[in-house]
Motif scaffolding. Sequence first.
Motif, mmCIF file in Angstrom:
data_model
loop_
_atom_site.group_PDB
_atom_site.id
_atom_site.type_symbol
_atom_site.label_atom_id
_atom_site.label_comp_id
_atom_site.label_asym_id
_atom_site.label_seq_id
_atom_site.Cartn_x
_atom_site.Cartn_y
_atom_site.Cartn_z
ATOM 1 N N PHE A 171 -42.047 -26.315 1.625
ATOM 2 C CA PHE A 171 -41.359 -26.138 0.169
ATOM 3 C C PHE A 171 -42.312 -25.461 -0.870
ATOM 4 C CE2 PHE A 171 -38.393 -28.857 2.217
ATOM 5 C CZ PHE A 171 -37.123 -28.034 2.202
ATOM 6 N N TYR A 198 -41.980 -24.834 -5.161
ATOM 7 C CA TYR A 198 -41.176 -25.297 -6.114
ATOM 8 C C TYR A 198 -39.730 -24.378 -6.027
ATOM 9 C CZ TYR A 198 -45.191 -27.809 -7.925
ATOM 10 O OH TYR A 198 -46.352 -28.318 -8.191
ATOM 11 N N LEU A 253 -37.491 -25.481 -2.814
ATOM 12 C CA LEU A 253 -37.007 -26.954 -3.179
ATOM 13 C C LEU A 253 -36.095 -26.961 -4.174
ATOM 14 C CD1 LEU A 253 -37.172 -29.858 -2.170
ATOM 15 C CD2 LEU A 253 -39.257 -30.152 -3.783
ATOM 16 N N ARG A 305 -32.155 -28.155 -3.838
ATOM 17 C CA ARG A 305 -31.541 -29.373 -4.606
ATOM 18 C C ARG A 305 -30.441 -28.981 -5.461
ATOM 19 N NH1 ARG A 305 -36.924 -32.759 -6.869
ATOM 20 N NH2 ARG A 305 -37.265 -34.012 -5.150
ATOM 21 N N THR A 364 -37.439 -29.200 -10.995
ATOM 22 C CA THR A 364 -38.011 -29.730 -9.508
ATOM 23 C C THR A 364 -39.424 -29.673 -9.700
ATOM 24 O OG1 THR A 364 -36.254 -28.341 -8.402
ATOM 25 C CG2 THR A 364 -38.356 -28.607 -7.290
ATOM 26 N N VAL A 388 -41.523 -33.199 -8.683
ATOM 27 C CA VAL A 388 -42.416 -33.289 -7.870
ATOM 28 C C VAL A 388 -43.683 -33.986 -8.414
ATOM 29 C CG1 VAL A 388 -43.841 -31.644 -6.299
ATOM 30 C CG2 VAL A 388 -41.433 -31.338 -6.239
ATOM 31 N N ALA A 391 -42.448 -29.965 4.426
ATOM 32 C CA ALA A 391 -41.089 -30.160 4.553
ATOM 33 C C ALA A 391 -40.771 -31.521 5.192
ATOM 34 C CB ALA A 391 -40.318 -29.149 5.390
ATOM 35 N N ILE A 427 -39.241 -34.384 3.240
ATOM 36 C CA ILE A 427 -37.953 -34.112 2.383
ATOM 37 C C ILE A 427 -36.765 -34.621 3.212
ATOM 38 C CG2 ILE A 427 -36.737 -32.692 0.997
ATOM 39 C CD1 ILE A 427 -39.504 -33.248 -0.084
ATOM 40 N N GLY A 482 -32.994 -32.770 -0.559
ATOM 41 C CA GLY A 482 -34.146 -32.332 -1.144
ATOM 42 C C GLY A 482 -34.974 -33.509 -1.999
#
Length: 222
Positions: free
Chosen positions: A106, A108, A111, A115, A122, A126, A148, A151, A155
């Motif tokens: 992912f 940003y 992801l 989400r 995000t 992170v 990934a 996650i 997410g």
Amino acid sequence: MTAADGAPADPSKAELGERLATWLEGLGLESHLATAGLPTYVRDEQGRARWTDPGTGEPLTRAQLGQLDQLLHGEGSEPEHAVPVSLVLIARHARLRTELLAGPWFSYETLAELRGASVEATRFSVHKAGNERRLLVVPSGDRSIVPAFQIDADGEPRADLAAVLEPLLAAGMDPWRAWAWLTQPAALLGGEVPERAAADPASAGLVALAAARLAERVADRG
């Protein structure tokens, strides 16, 4: 034979430069010279190797080529058959990164889309999870990516990986190496893939123990 500027060419220099270039090409290592901070070469219209000093941009002298030859052949008990280990490792790491990047990860943005959140929120999340060693964040060029495998469907960082990631990240393990270890069969686990085994309560403790032992090795080397 004369050089491009009309001066007599040095046959021994041309021969050595060509021998080194051909040897490296046979090993598939020529593209990794710059990464290793070593002189590089290009082939001219006649196919001859033209070596360049990375510091000055000037052509290598015969003496510099000799030094490079000694450096590249300086490992192993039989120098004439030696392989430049540092270049091999760089090439291996480059291949591994290519393989890892070919798998799911992912940014940003992607992801945030999963989400249903903003990119800014995000990114903050992170970074926070990375600082708390709950999430592996891998630098790739001028960006950061999130592999990934760690996650979940919402997410968020997988809770079952927290005990595995923490010791590895605390030990300062290279993020790329951590990514590779977590997603490939591991000798410490009898060939099991760590991130998959961590999802099974029956083997989660063994994965955490293997991660702790690996982290100790990393810390000792550091």
